[in-house]
Design an enzyme around this catalytic site. Structure first.
Site, short mmCIF file in Angstrom:
data_model
loop_
_atom_site.label_atom_id
_atom_site.label_comp_id
_atom_site.label_asym_id
_atom_site.label_seq_id
_atom_site.Cartn_x
_atom_site.Cartn_y
_atom_site.Cartn_z
N ASP A 334 0.86 -1.18 0.00
CA ASP A 334 0.00 0.00 0.00
C ASP A 334 0.90 1.24 0.00
OD1 ASP A 334 -2.16 1.67 0.04
OD2 ASP A 334 -3.12 0.78 1.79
N GLU A 535 -9.62 7.65 4.88
CA GLU A 535 -8.58 7.09 5.75
C GLU A 535 -8.58 7.77 7.13
OE1 GLU A 535 -5.00 5.70 3.75
OE2 GLU A 535 -5.79 6.42 1.86
C1 BGC Z 1 -5.00 3.29 0.65
C2 BGC Z 1 -5.40 2.26 -0.38
C3 BGC Z 1 -5.37 2.87 -1.77
C4 BGC Z 1 -4.01 3.49 -2.02
C5 BGC Z 1 -3.90 4.13 -3.40
C6 BGC Z 1 -3.72 3.97 0.29
O1 BGC Z 1 -3.40 4.96 1.21
O2 BGC Z 1 -4.85 2.65 1.90
O3 BGC Z 1 -6.67 1.77 -0.10
O4 BGC Z 1 -5.64 1.87 -2.70
O5 BGC Z 1 -3.77 4.48 -1.04
O6 BGC Z 1 -4.67 5.25 -3.51
#
Ligand code: BGC
Length: 644
Positions: A334, A535
C-alpha cells in the site's frame, strides 16, 4: 480544532484544484502542499499531443512487445536484466513519473493521483496511451499497467456514475446487484483504460470511529465475504484487474493503536489488530473467496496483526497467502507503507524486508526509483534471492499478459458494453442499489411514507450536496462538499432535494426551502451528515453529529427543526452509524442514508413509498462511543423497518 482546520484545509485545497486542469497534484503524506514537478508539464503535453489512436510507428497489431507474444511469463522474465526486473516491481504516482522516465526505465505500473480530477475517459485514454508509447519505446518494451481506486465507481474521472459506498452495499445486501455493479464499474473503467482497480475493500469494520468504516460492507465477515466475492467476480468478468484490499484485518484495528503520524491524528487507522487463530481464519476465508472469484492481485494492509506490520509479515504473505492459499497473482504494497516496516530503519532495509516477505510490487508514489535501486542492490549484496525477484516479476508479467496488455497494449480492441461513461443504465443500477441500502430506523406515527398533499420544509446541510452524499474517494482523495466547490462536485448527480422536486408533482408534494415559509409546512425534513473524509482523516473519537467530522451546520439545523415544532423526519448522510442519542427521541422518523452516491433521487423514491425500504443495518449502532465493541448496542446488525 486542529483537526477541524485539517478537514477544511484538505477540502479548500481540493476545491482550488478543481478549478484548474492539472495533472500533478497533491500527495497524501503532505496533503497541504502541491507538487508540480516536471512530470506535470510533460504529462500535460502528452495529453494535448498524443491522440488516443495510434501514435506508434508500428503497423496496427504489431508492437515492440509483440516479440514476447509466444513467450511464457517465466521466459519473458528471464529475458530481462536485473535493472529491468526491478523497474517492473515498482509503481510510482502519476505526478512523479514522467514519460521520459517511462521510456528510460519501463516501470511496471503507475497509479493515479489522489486529488481533484478534471479528466474525462478520453483524457485518461490519451494520458495512458502516452505512457504506454514510452514503455514500448524502452529497451524492455514491457507494457505498463495503470492502477487506481474505483471503490464506488470510477471516482478519478468526470462524467462517471458514482455508486453507493460499500457500507450502503452491506445494508442492501443484494448479491446479484453487487455483481452487476462489479460489471458496470469494470465497463466504465475500461472506457478510461485505467484497468487495474484497487478494490474491493474487504475490511470487516468493527469500530465506527475508524475513518474507513464506509469502505467496509459490514462488521459481519460473512456479509463481506458474500458481497466482496460478487463484486470481484463482476470486475474480473467485466475485464479489469481486481485488487481486494487490505490483507488483512484492516477493519479489526483497535481504537487507540493508530499508526503515529506528524499530527497525531491517526486514532485507529493503520493500527494493530489482536486476533485469535479462529478470527484470523475468518479473515483468510474472505481472501479465499476473492481468489476463487478470480482476483489477480491483492494489496497489503497498512495495519499490523498482533504487533507485526502486515508489510513485513512473511508468514501470512508468503507461507499462507501464496503457499497454503495458492494465490498466484501479484501482491502489492500500500501507499508508502513499507516505510513503516519496523524491522529496518531506512528505506533500503525496508524495501529488502518487504520484497523478502513476498511483496511483488511496491506502491511508492515518489520513491519508486530509489526502491528500484534498493532491489538491485539487495540482489547484488545477496540480501534478496534472485529467485524472489523472478517470482515477483513473473507474477507481474502474467497479470499483464492475462489482461491482454501484451497483445493489445493500447487496449484499442477492448469491447465495452456502453459507448461512454455515465450511461442511464448504470445510473439506474446505482439508484436501485442506493434505494435498497437506505435503512428506516424509526417511523413513529407512520410519518412516512409522505402522504399526498404534504408540505415539506427541507432543511439541513446534507439536503442539496452531491459531495456530502458521495463521501471520500470521490474526485479527490478525501472527497469535498459542494459548499466548498461552489457548485455540484458531481455535475450530473441528483441531490436529495433534486429528487424531491422531481417527484413533487407525482405525489402532490409542496417542497419548501425558504426558512421564512417553514411554518407553512406540515413536516420538517432534516438532512444532516458528515463532512467527506478518507482514511485517518475520518478517524473520530466521538462520532457525534455535532462534532467533527459532523457538518458544522448540523447543530443549527437540528435546533431550528426542533423549534419549528412540526414532525421531524431526519435523514442521516454519513459514512457510519453516528452517535445520535441526544436527538433521536425528538425525531419522529429517522432514515440512515450512508453515502448513497450520485443518484440522490433514491431518497425521494423511498420516502414516498414509490420504492420500499429493504435496507438492514450491516453494522451495529451504538448509543455512545464508550459502548463501541461491547454488547450494549442500540441497534444490531439486521435491524431495519419497512412501511406496514
Ligand atoms: C489506501 C489504499 C489505496 C491506495 C492508493 C492507500 O493509502 O490505503 O486503499 O488503494 O492508497 O490510492
Amino acid at each position: 480544532m486542529l483537526k477541524n482546520k485539517k478537514y477544511r484545509a484538505v477540502s479548500i485545497l481540493a476545491a482550488a484544484f478543481l478549478m484548474v486542469s492539472c495533472i500533478g497534484c497533491t500527495n497524501k503524506a503532505d496533503s497541504s502542499s502541491s507538487v508540480t514537478s516536471g512530470a506535470s508539464e510533460s504529462d500535460s503535453q502528452a495529453v494535448s499531443e498524443t491522440s488516443g489512436e495510434s501514435q506508434s510507428s508500428q503497423p496496427e497489431g504489431e508492437y515492440s512487445c509483440s516479440k514476447y507474444s509466444s513467450m511464457t511469463p517465466e521466459e519473458i522474465t528471464a529475458s530481462l536484466t536485473l535493472e529491468q526486473k526491478a523497474a517492473q516491481m515498482v509503481q510510482g504516482a502519476i505526478y512523479s513519473v514522467n514519460n521520459d522516465d517511462m521510456a528510460e526505465q519501463c516501470y511496471g505500473s503507475i497509479l493515479s493521483k489522489n486529488d481533484p480530477v478534471t479528466e474525462t475517459a478520453d483524457d485518461w485514454t490519451k494520458i495512458i496511451d502516452a505512457y504506454q508509447e514510452n514503455a514500448l519505446r524502452s529497451d524492455a518494451a514491457v507494457p505498463f499497467v495503470y492502477g487506481q481506486d474505483s471503490v464506488h465507481g470510477v471516482n478519478y474521472c468526470i462524467d462517471t456514475v458514482i455508486f453507493p459506498h460499500n457500507i450502503n452495499l452491506g445494508a442492501a445486501n443484494d448479491k446479484e446487484l453487487t455483481y452487476k455493479m462489479g460489471l458496470a464499474v469494470a465497463d466504465e473503467i475500461r472506457l478510461t483504460k485505467m484497468i487495474w482497480n484497487f478494490a474491493p475493500c474487504v475490511a470487516v469494520s468493527q469500530d465506527p470511529r475508524w475513518g474507513r468504516t464506509y469502505e467496509s460492507y459490514s462488521s459481519d465477515p460473512q456479509i463481506v465475504n458474500d458481497l466482496a466475492g460478487e463484486f470481484t467476480k463482476g470486475l474480473v468478468e467485466g475485464g479489469v484487474i481486481a485488487c481486494p484490499k487490505h490483507f488483512f484485518a484492516d477493519g479489526n484495528v483497535k481504537y487507540g493503536t493508530g499508526e503515529s503520524d506528524a499530527e497525531n491524528t491517526r486514532l485507529i487507522d493503520r493500527g494493530d489488530a489482536s486476533l485469535s487463530e479462529e478470527e484470523i481464519q475468518k479473515q483468510l476465508d474472505i481472501y479465499r473467496t476473492q481468489i476463487e472469484a478470480g482476483a489477480q492481485s491483492i494489496m497489503i494492509s497498512h495495519s499490523s496483526l498482533n504487533g507485526v506490520k502486515m508489510h513485513e509479515n512473511a508468514h501470512y504473505i508468503t507461507d499462507v497467502l501464496k503457499g497454503e492459499m495458492g494465490f498466484n497473482g501479484v501482491v502489492l504494497s500500500d501507499w508508502e507503507s513499507i516505510h513503516n516496516i519496523q524491522g529496518a530503519d531506512d528505506l533500503k532495509g525496508q524495501t529488502i524486508i518487504a520484497v523478502n516477505a513476498g511483496i511483488d510490487m511496491l506502491m511508492e508514489p515518489d520513491k519508486f526509483s530509489e526502491c528500484q535501486e534498493y532491489i538491485i542492490e539487495g540482489v547484488n549484496e545477496g540480501l534478496i534471492k534472485p529467485e524472489r525477484v523472478d517470482d515477483a516479476v513473473t507474477r507481474i508479467i502474467a497479470m499483464k499478459k492475462n489482461a491482454g496488455l501484451f497483445d493489445d497494449p493500447y487496449l484499442r480492441n477492448i469491447k465495452t458494453q456502453q459507448s461512454a461513461t455515465g450511461s442511464e443504465e448504470y445510473r439506474d443500477l446505482a439508484r436501485k442499489l442506493a434505494e435498497e441500502s437506505l435503512v428506516l430506523i424509526k417511523n413513529d406515527n407512520d410519518t412516512l411514507p409522505l402522504k399526498k398533499g404534504t408540505k415539506i420544509f427541507v432543511t439541513g446541510p446534507a439536503a442539496d450536496d452531491t459531495g456530502v452524499a458521495c463521501g471520500g474517494w470521490t474526485r479527490t482523495w478525501t472527497g469535498v462538499p459542494d459548499s466548498i466547490v461552489g457548485g455540484k462536485l458531481i455535475d450530473k448527480a441528483t441531490t436529495i432535494l433534486d429528487g424531491l422536486n422531481e417527484i413533487a408533482d407525482e405525489y402532490d408534494l409542496t417542497i419548501i426551502t425558504d426558512e421564512s415559509q417553514a411554518d407553512q409546512a406540515d413536516i420538517t425534513l432534516l438532512c444532516v451528515g458528515e463532512y467527506p473524509y478518507a482514511e485517518w482523516v475520518g478517524d473520530s473519537a466521538s462520532i457525534n453529529l455535532t462534532e467533527e467530522p459532523g457538518l458544522t451546520e448540523n447543530e443549527e439545523a437540528i435546533d431550528a427543526a426542533q423549534k419549528l415544532g412540526k414532525p421531524v423526519v431526519t435523514l442521516i448522510v454519513a459514512g457510519r452509524n453516528v452517535v445520535i442519542d441526544e436527538f433521536k427521541d425528538n425525531w419522529d422518523s429517522i432514515v440512515m442514508c450512508y453515502l448513497f452516491g450520485s443518484e440522490g433521487d433514491c431518497v425521494a423514491n423511498v420516502l414516498t413509498g414509490k420504492s420500499s425500504f429493504t435496507g438492514k443495518l450491516a453494522m451495529p449502532w451504538y448509543s455512545s462511543a464508550d459502548k463501541i465493541g461491547t454488547d450494549d448496542k442500540w441497534l444490531d446488525i439486521g435491524y431495519g423497518l419497512n412501511y406496514k
